[in-house]
Design an enzyme around this catalytic site. Structure first.
Site, PDB file in Angstrom:
ATOM      1  N   GLU A 365       0.794  -1.234   0.000  1.00 44.40           N
ATOM      2  CA  GLU A 365       0.000   0.000   0.000  1.00 44.40           C
ATOM      3  C   GLU A 365       0.830   1.291   0.000  1.00 44.40           C
ATOM      4  O   GLU A 365       0.644   2.158   0.862  1.00 44.40           O
ATOM      5  CB  GLU A 365      -0.978  -0.035   1.181  1.00 44.40           C
ATOM      6  CG  GLU A 365      -1.883  -1.247   1.093  1.00 44.40           C
ATOM      7  CD  GLU A 365      -2.797  -1.464   2.295  1.00 44.40           C
ATOM      8  OE1 GLU A 365      -2.760  -0.653   3.223  1.00 44.40           O
ATOM      9  OE2 GLU A 365      -3.545  -2.459   2.280  1.00 44.40           O
ATOM     10  N   ASN A 416       1.880  -4.643  -3.331  1.00 42.40           N
ATOM     11  CA  ASN A 416       0.469  -4.966  -3.113  1.00 42.40           C
ATOM     12  C   ASN A 416      -0.303  -3.674  -2.845  1.00 42.40           C
ATOM     13  O   ASN A 416       0.109  -2.866  -2.028  1.00 42.40           O
ATOM     14  CB  ASN A 416       0.395  -5.916  -1.912  1.00 42.40           C
ATOM     15  CG  ASN A 416      -0.968  -6.531  -1.710  1.00 42.40           C
ATOM     16  OD1 ASN A 416      -1.620  -6.944  -2.676  1.00 42.40           O
ATOM     17  ND2 ASN A 416      -1.408  -6.612  -0.466  1.00 42.40           N
ATOM     18  N   GLU A 483      -6.465  -9.994  -2.239  1.00 42.97           N
ATOM     19  CA  GLU A 483      -7.183  -9.907  -0.950  1.00 42.97           C
ATOM     20  C   GLU A 483      -8.680  -9.733  -1.137  1.00 42.97           C
ATOM     21  O   GLU A 483      -9.326  -8.980  -0.416  1.00 42.97           O
ATOM     22  CB  GLU A 483      -6.667  -8.712  -0.130  1.00 42.97           C
ATOM     23  CG  GLU A 483      -5.179  -8.673   0.082  1.00 42.97           C
ATOM     24  CD  GLU A 483      -4.721  -7.611   1.066  1.00 42.97           C
ATOM     25  OE1 GLU A 483      -5.577  -6.879   1.601  1.00 42.97           O
ATOM     26  OE2 GLU A 483      -3.509  -7.523   1.304  1.00 42.97           O
ATOM     27  N   ASP A 485     -12.519  -9.424  -1.039  1.00 40.16           N
ATOM     28  CA  ASP A 485     -13.733  -9.651  -0.244  1.00 40.16           C
ATOM     29  C   ASP A 485     -14.794  -8.681  -0.728  1.00 40.16           C
ATOM     30  O   ASP A 485     -14.481  -7.605  -1.212  1.00 40.16           O
ATOM     31  CB  ASP A 485     -13.506  -9.566   1.276  1.00 40.16           C
ATOM     32  CG  ASP A 485     -12.738  -8.340   1.732  1.00 40.16           C
ATOM     33  OD1 ASP A 485     -12.556  -7.406   0.923  1.00 40.16           O
ATOM     34  OD2 ASP A 485     -12.303  -8.303   2.898  1.00 40.16           O
TER      35      ASP A 485
HETATM   36  O1  9MR Z   1      -7.217  -8.381   8.178  1.00 39.18           O
HETATM   37  C1  9MR Z   1      -6.146  -7.674   8.763  1.00 39.18           C
HETATM   38  C2  9MR Z   1      -6.511  -7.221  10.185  1.00 39.18           C
HETATM   39  O2  9MR Z   1      -6.736  -8.324  11.022  1.00 39.18           O
HETATM   40  C3  9MR Z   1      -5.406  -6.339  10.724  1.00 39.18           C
HETATM   41  O3  9MR Z   1      -5.784  -5.810  11.979  1.00 39.18           O
HETATM   42  C4  9MR Z   1      -5.084  -5.213   9.766  1.00 39.18           C
HETATM   43  C5  9MR Z   1      -3.910  -4.373  10.234  1.00 39.18           C
HETATM   44  O4  9MR Z   1      -2.748  -5.124  10.334  1.00 39.18           O
HETATM   45  O5  9MR Z   1      -4.765  -5.740   8.485  1.00 39.18           O
HETATM   46  C6  9MR Z   1      -5.804  -6.472   7.907  1.00 39.18           C
HETATM   47  O6  9MR Z   1      -5.385  -6.906   6.649  1.00 39.18           O
HETATM   48  C7  9MR Z   1      -5.132  -5.890   5.690  1.00 39.18           C
HETATM   49  C8  9MR Z   1      -3.924  -6.304   4.875  1.00 39.18           C
HETATM   50  O7  9MR Z   1      -2.825  -6.568   5.716  1.00 39.18           O
HETATM   51  C9  9MR Z   1      -3.562  -5.238   3.858  1.00 39.18           C
HETATM   52  N1  9MR Z   1      -4.704  -4.863   3.050  1.00 39.18           N
HETATM   53  C10 9MR Z   1      -5.958  -4.594   3.753  1.00 39.18           C
HETATM   54  C11 9MR Z   1      -6.289  -5.748   4.678  1.00 39.18           C
HETATM   55  C12 9MR Z   1      -7.670  -5.605   5.300  1.00 39.18           C
HETATM   56  O8  9MR Z   1      -7.736  -4.487   6.114  1.00 39.18           O
END
Ligand code: 9MR
Length: 568
Positions: A365, A416, A483, A485
């Protein structure tokens, strides 16, 4: 009176059950080597202050995230029992020392750890015994009770669950009781060990020298070993269909270690449906690098072992991000120190997993959410939220990829990003970035398109996504859906169908474009989905993934299967 009973060793579906004799030595007879934050030696376990926290998006605050012995023993009890722990190096004015018994293990949602029922008993820095109870309805303990003890040095604490009361003893002396709201109502007990750092950052921690479980009142108690990681395979699964595709193509999901080790239905689906896994959180810095220079890979290694046991690839996530950073990672002001921190982290983490993971999200990101960044000379890159950009500018991306490549030359390296499936300046800026990286000879192999469709406005035409995948092909860069959803509204007419069509549409494009190598959803069941509404407690689960909260497949699953069946 204690009932002595023998339970035959054998498979329980949850793993092997061993003995139900009056006293079970949990430390010596069982595996504690996989417990994060501890070191096992000669039957003694040193518990150090691992200081794991789950921080807010901007890395402020931080809910404690103490580890559990997921890959070690847990108990099955149909009634009363006692757990006795001998603890050394406690009450030394140096921080609190805890044994935690979880009736249900916590769930990690977005920036949040949802506590389920658990009991924590320990010795405070000033030598009192404290009992705390989480009742599954809040982050904080619902009950916290202190008992004078004058405990220091070595103490034997015993906690008995008798009817609806917990009885607490120290060195054989009854300290008192605490009302039990039903912490172990599900009949399971998982173990955690915690050391608070206290005032002294360098606290060595404490030692667990004995841990005994014993049934009480004639009830039964079994010790269950960690489950087999290998899961039964079948022909009619996403991964079986993906294996029939003419070129190598993986279908994956993000996995979390708590449900993986504690929920057999989750485990069975995870190991049978997918050929690739992305660690949802376990590879993030706040999990495996909680203190400067202190790494703990054990939860992450569990996921790697699960992948290996089930012939799955690991798409590792993530080395360099502006979120999920432990507080200490944002403390340095000196840009050179920040750069060193990043490079050391990459070398150590990618080095640890060298040869064990197929791919890395090296940079996650990097694009900005702030429109100004697209016109002010930052070329669309996220600036002030990112300590890495702040210290190094765009160069951090080059350095990160080069460092990851040095650490694991065979891993495929990805960048990503979200919100780049659609047209717009965000995609244009990302494309230009990838082009610059390629021109500079940066070893980037691919781009992950996250495909979170959090609102109806996020739903994008598959053909737009296709054109971006094709643009990357021209640069010699791979793509993947990383990712996906698709949360749907409760009152959304035909929501499930829309969800299915959205997912299958992206999968189809990915299958049709030769440089698109895998399709992955962000979790697979709403039961543990990261889009749950966590503003209320307990969270309201969302409808966003191919399996529902009861782990039943939805229409999305059928459509994904169908798309794979029809693959070119
Ligand atoms: O699903 C993840 C959540 O449990 C965490 O708290 C969060 C922060 O670390 O990250 C979420 O996953 C993210 C991913 O790492 C990057 N893209 C967005 C995802 C969903 O928020």
């Amino acid at each position: 009176m204690l009932l002595v009973m023998a339970v035959a060793a054998g498979c329980t579906g949850q793993g092997e059950s061993i003995g139900g004799r009056s006293d079970e030595d949990l430390l010596r007879n069982h595996n504690w080597t996989q417990m994060p934050g501890t070191t096992a030696q000669n039957g003694i376990l040193r518990v150090s202050a691992s200081d794991r926290h789950i921080v807010e998006q901007d890395s402020s605050g931080g809910q404690p995230n103490p580890p559990l012995n997921l890959a070690g023993p847990h108990l099955r009890s149909d009634g009363d029992f006692t757990v006795t722990a001998r603890m050394s190096g406690v009450g030394d004015d140096d921080g609190d020392s805890w044994l935690r018994l979880y009736g249900r293990v916590p769930v990690i949602y977005d920036e949040w750890r949802q506590e389920r029922p658990s009991l924590r008993v320990g010795v405070t820095a000033d030598g009192r015994v404290r009992v705390q109870i989480w009742d599954g309805e809040g982050d904080e303990p619902a009950t916290s009770k202190d008992f004078d003890c004058g405990c220091s040095g070595t103490v034997t604490l015993a906690v008995s669950s008798i009817g609806d009361t917990f009885r607490v003893k120290a060195d054989g002396r009854q300290l008192g009781t605490v009302q039990d709201p039903g912490v172990f109502a599900e009949g399971t007990v998982w173990f955690g060990l915690e050391a608070d750092a206290g005032e002294n950052e360098r606290r060595e921690g404490w030692r667990l020298t004995q841990l005994i479980a014993r049934p009480e009142s004639g009830d039964s108690l079994r010790v269950i070993k960690a489950p087999q990681l290998r899961q039964a395979q079948s022909d009619d699964t996403l991964r079986a269909r993906a294996a029939d595709v003419e070129r190598p193509f993986d279908v994956g999901t993000a996995l979390a270690e708590n449900p993986l080790l504690t929920d057999s239905r989750y485990r069975a689906l995870a190991g049978s449906q997918f050929s690739m896994l992305t660690p949802e959180n376990a590879f993030k810095p706040q999990f495996l690098h909680p203190r400067r220079g202190v790494y703990d890979f054990r939860d992450a290694d569990l996921l790697v072992r699960f992948a290996r046991a089930n012939d799955m690839k690991v798409h590792a996530h993530t080395l360099v991000w502006h979120e999920a950073l432990p507080n200490w990672m944002r403390e340095d002001d000196d840009p050179e120190e920040v750069r060193r921190t990043m490079l050391r982290h990459i070398a150590t983490v990618a080095g640890h997993f060298k040869g064990k993971v197929a791919e890395w999200d090296v940079v996650n990101e990097p694009m900005s959410d702030d429109e100004k960044s697209y016109t002010n000379g930052n070329l669309g890159l996220r600036s002030e939220q990112s300590p890495w950009y702040e210290a190094m500018g765009e160069e951090y991306i080059d350095e990160a990829f080069r460092a990851a490549h040095r650490a694991d030359p065979k891993a495929e390296l990805f960048l990503n990003e979200y919100g780049v499936e659609e047209e717009g300046e965000r995609w244009d800026a990302l494309y230009d970035l990838i082009k610059r990286l390629k021109e500079r000879g940066v070893p980037i192999d691919g781009v992950g398109f996250q495909n979170h469709e959090y609102t109806p406005g996020d739903r994008t035409a598959p053909e737009t996504f296709r054109s971006h995948v094709q643009d990357l092909a021209e640069l010699g860069v791979q793509a993947r859906v990383s990712e996906m959803d698709v949360p749907i509204g409760e009152d959304e007419e035909d929501g499930r169908e829309t969800q299915a069509v959205e997912m299958a549409g992206k999968l189809r494009v990915c299958l049709e474009e030769p440089n698109c190598t895998s399709f992955s959803t962000w979790g697979f069941t709403d039961r543990y989905g990261s889009t749950s509404d966590t503003k209320i407690y307990p969270p309201r689960t969302a409808d966003s993934l191919p399996w529902d909260t009861d782990l039943r497949p939805k229409r999305a699953y059928e459509h994904l299967l169908e798309a794979l069946r029809a693959a070119p």
